[in-house]
Design a protein around this motif. Structure first.
Motif, PDB file in Angstrom:
ATOM      1  N   TRP A 175      35.620  13.904  30.771  1.00  0.00           N
ATOM      2  CA  TRP A 175      36.128  13.830  32.140  1.00  0.00           C
ATOM      3  C   TRP A 175      35.108  14.435  33.098  1.00  0.00           C
ATOM      4  N   GLY A 176      35.167  13.995  34.350  1.00  0.00           N
ATOM      5  CA  GLY A 176      34.247  14.515  35.357  1.00  0.00           C
ATOM      6  C   GLY A 176      34.667  15.874  35.848  1.00  0.00           C
ATOM      7  N   ILE A 177      33.723  16.610  36.394  1.00  0.00           N
ATOM      8  CA  ILE A 177      34.008  17.984  36.810  1.00  0.00           C
ATOM      9  C   ILE A 177      35.023  18.039  37.950  1.00  0.00           C
ATOM     10  N   GLU A 178      35.045  17.033  38.803  1.00  0.00           N
ATOM     11  CA  GLU A 178      36.010  17.054  39.905  1.00  0.00           C
ATOM     12  C   GLU A 178      37.436  16.938  39.392  1.00  0.00           C
ATOM     13  N   GLU A 179      37.630  16.194  38.317  1.00  0.00           N
ATOM     14  CA  GLU A 179      38.955  16.122  37.697  1.00  0.00           C
ATOM     15  C   GLU A 179      39.225  17.362  36.864  1.00  0.00           C
ATOM     16  N   ALA A 180      38.196  17.835  36.166  1.00  0.00           N
ATOM     17  CA  ALA A 180      38.379  18.947  35.235  1.00  0.00           C
ATOM     18  C   ALA A 180      38.634  20.276  35.937  1.00  0.00           C
ATOM     19  N   ARG A 181      37.903  20.533  37.034  1.00  0.00           N
ATOM     20  CA  ARG A 181      37.934  21.867  37.646  1.00  0.00           C
ATOM     21  C   ARG A 181      39.337  22.348  38.000  1.00  0.00           C
ATOM     22  N   PRO A 182      40.139  21.599  38.766  1.00  0.00           N
ATOM     23  CA  PRO A 182      41.461  22.141  39.139  1.00  0.00           C
ATOM     24  C   PRO A 182      42.384  22.351  37.947  1.00  0.00           C
ATOM     25  N   VAL A 183      42.282  21.486  36.929  1.00  0.00           N
ATOM     26  CA  VAL A 183      43.135  21.630  35.752  1.00  0.00           C
ATOM     27  C   VAL A 183      42.754  22.880  34.968  1.00  0.00           C
ATOM     28  N   ILE A 184      41.466  23.045  34.730  1.00  0.00           N
ATOM     29  CA  ILE A 184      40.991  24.204  33.972  1.00  0.00           C
ATOM     30  C   ILE A 184      41.262  25.495  34.727  1.00  0.00           C
ATOM     31  N   MET A 185      41.078  25.479  36.032  1.00  0.00           N
ATOM     32  CA  MET A 185      41.330  26.687  36.821  1.00  0.00           C
ATOM     33  C   MET A 185      42.806  27.076  36.767  1.00  0.00           C
ATOM     34  N   GLU A 186      43.693  26.092  36.702  1.00  0.00           N
ATOM     35  CA  GLU A 186      45.117  26.389  36.599  1.00  0.00           C
ATOM     36  C   GLU A 186      45.434  27.096  35.288  1.00  0.00           C
ATOM     37  N   VAL A 187      44.799  26.641  34.209  1.00  0.00           N
ATOM     38  CA  VAL A 187      45.008  27.293  32.913  1.00  0.00           C
ATOM     39  C   VAL A 187      44.408  28.691  32.921  1.00  0.00           C
ATOM     40  N   ILE A 188      43.242  28.843  33.504  1.00  0.00           N
ATOM     41  CA  ILE A 188      42.592  30.155  33.554  1.00  0.00           C
ATOM     42  C   ILE A 188      43.496  31.188  34.221  1.00  0.00           C
ATOM     43  N   LYS A 189      44.223  30.787  35.230  1.00  0.00           N
ATOM     44  CA  LYS A 189      45.122  31.719  35.917  1.00  0.00           C
ATOM     45  C   LYS A 189      46.203  32.261  34.993  1.00  0.00           C
ATOM     46  N   MET A 190      46.507  31.513  33.919  1.00  0.00           N
ATOM     47  CA  MET A 190      47.562  31.918  32.988  1.00  0.00           C
ATOM     48  C   MET A 190      47.019  32.533  31.707  1.00  0.00           C
ATOM     49  N   ALA A 191      45.698  32.549  31.551  1.00  0.00           N
ATOM     50  CA  ALA A 191      45.092  33.010  30.300  1.00  0.00           C
ATOM     51  C   ALA A 191      45.038  34.532  30.238  1.00  0.00           C
ATOM     52  N   ASP A 192      45.239  35.057  29.050  1.00  0.00           N
ATOM     53  CA  ASP A 192      45.059  36.490  28.809  1.00  0.00           C
ATOM     54  C   ASP A 192      43.623  36.791  28.378  1.00  0.00           C
ATOM     55  N   ILE A 193      43.067  35.922  27.523  1.00  0.00           N
ATOM     56  CA  ILE A 193      41.710  36.093  27.003  1.00  0.00           C
ATOM     57  C   ILE A 193      40.948  34.806  27.286  1.00  0.00           C
ATOM     58  N   LEU A 194      39.787  34.934  27.933  1.00  0.00           N
ATOM     59  CA  LEU A 194      39.027  33.760  28.359  1.00  0.00           C
ATOM     60  C   LEU A 194      37.617  33.815  27.789  1.00  0.00           C
ATOM     61  N   PHE A 195      37.120  32.649  27.314  1.00  0.00           N
ATOM     62  CA  PHE A 195      35.795  32.563  26.692  1.00  0.00           C
ATOM     63  C   PHE A 195      34.898  31.546  27.413  1.00  0.00           C
ATOM     64  N   PRO A 196      34.466  31.829  28.638  1.00  0.00           N
ATOM     65  CA  PRO A 196      33.584  30.882  29.325  1.00  0.00           C
ATOM     66  C   PRO A 196      32.128  31.078  28.922  1.00  0.00           C
ATOM     67  N   GLY A 197      31.348  30.008  29.013  1.00  0.00           N
ATOM     68  CA  GLY A 197      29.904  30.120  28.917  1.00  0.00           C
ATOM     69  C   GLY A 197      29.317  30.228  30.312  1.00  0.00           C
ATOM     70  N   LYS A 198      28.045  30.591  30.404  1.00  0.00           N
ATOM     71  CA  LYS A 198      27.406  30.698  31.716  1.00  0.00           C
ATOM     72  C   LYS A 198      27.391  29.358  32.434  1.00  0.00           C
ATOM     73  N   ASP A 199      27.172  28.271  31.680  1.00  0.00           N
ATOM     74  CA  ASP A 199      27.151  26.953  32.297  1.00  0.00           C
ATOM     75  C   ASP A 199      28.519  26.592  32.858  1.00  0.00           C
ATOM     76  N   GLU A 200      29.574  27.016  32.179  1.00  0.00           N
ATOM     77  CA  GLU A 200      30.925  26.744  32.671  1.00  0.00           C
ATOM     78  C   GLU A 200      31.244  27.598  33.895  1.00  0.00           C
TER      79      GLU A 200
END
Length: 315
Positions: A171-196
């Motif tokens: 999926w493209g970043i414009e579609e991915a960003r709002p969905v992923i950010m919504e999950v991040i708001k609910m996450a207790d432990i997050l594992f992002p990379g620098k590129d992400e």
């Protein structure tokens, strides 16, 4: 159950020779999938783990189920679909560079996973629910299933572990960003990379990434820095934890999943954040020593020897 996770696993065909696939005639068969990688790595580290998905009612699906079950992961909640196929992927290798990956997963059985396929009591039984952005990208029904699983987990005091695992082939970043950010708001432990971090927050500075996601509501952020290690941040502390150098890695695919498993293992063993990060760095490094996505994940005794220390004991 200590950890429950779900998502697509595919049969992986690894070339037995380097070079363009049109000249390769022999392949080794294995499995690939971020969530099953984490499940297998945790099982090898000594934890009780469950993984589920939808698989085709075909030989490839049976193979995936047998391999993951053979690693000590509970697969009792797998669903088989006689109408759809199990996904496949092929790697293409050149000397000392990351392989090219070709996916054949469109309309796979796993892409049709839905809310109706979830066993909510199974999710409630876990201490941690681990999810990735890959499942969010598979389909609308899979995305809805992820959000329902999160809702169920949070209402039953199950920790949410999230690896964004952004796959721009899905999926493209414009579609991915709002969905992923919504999950991040609910996450207790997050594992992002620098590129992400760059894709989501507009910065590749690990401290800004950590603080940015903490401000969104995460309790713990572990920013993966590759061979440099990781940066961990919580509301109480922040720390830069050095990694382990592997001079000539065989295969870097799966290292991030090993990192997540190592960190979650530390949390489950009541290690502090720095100890959990050290364990995560070691498991991620060991994953790169072996060709294949999950073959290099160590046992707990093996990773202790690799680290050369004896501070990690069951408590």
């Amino acid at each position: 159950m200590e950890v429950v996770t779900f998502g697509e696993s595919m049969v992986l065909f690894n070339p037995d020779a380097n070079g363009p696939l049109r000249y390769v005639h022999h392949f080794s068969k294995s499995i690939a999938g971020a969530e099953s990688n984490v499940a297998i790595a945790l099982a090898r580290l000594g934890h009780e783990v469950g993984w589920f998905s939808k698989l085709g009612e075909d030989e490839f699906g049976r193979y995936i189920q047998a391999v993951i079950r053979g690693e000590g992961v509970d697969v009792s909640k797998i669903i088989t679909d006689p109408e759809k196929n199990t996904g496949l992927l092929f790697k293409e290798r050149f000397v000392h560079v990351n392989p090219n990956v070709y996916y054949y997963r469109k309309h796979s059985a796993a892409s049709s996973i839905s809310v109706e396929d979830l066993d909510l009591e199974y999710i409630k039984s876990a201490k941690i629910l681990h999810i990735t952005g890959i499942t969010l990208a598979l389909s609308d029904t899979a995305r809805n299933a992820v959000f329902k699983a999160i809702e169920t987990a949070k209402s039953n005091d199950v920790l949410i572990s999230f690896d964004p695992n952004i796959r721009l082939k899905l999926w493209g970043i414009e579609e991915a960003r709002p969905v992923i950010m919504e999950v991040i708001k609910m996450a207790d432990i997050l594992f992002p990379g620098k590129d992400e971090g760059k894709l989501l927050l507009g910065t590749d500075d690990h401290r800004e990434i950590g603080r940015g996601f903490l401000d969104m509501g995460c309790k713990i952020v572990a920013v993966k820095l590759g061979k440099e290690g990781c940066y961990i941040a919580s509301r109480e502390r922040e720390d830069l934890v050095a990694g382990y150098i592997v001079e000539k890695p065989e295969d870097t695919v799966g290292a991030g999943d090993g990192f997540a498993a190592g960190f979650l293992s530390g949390i489950l063993r009541n290690f502090n954040l720095r100890q959990s990060a050290q364990l995560a760095n070691a498991v991620g490094a060991m994953a790169t020593l072996v060709k294949g996505d999950m073959e290099g994940f160590p046992t707990f005794d093996q990773v202790k020897k690799f680290m050369g220390i004896e501070i990690y004991i069951d408590r």
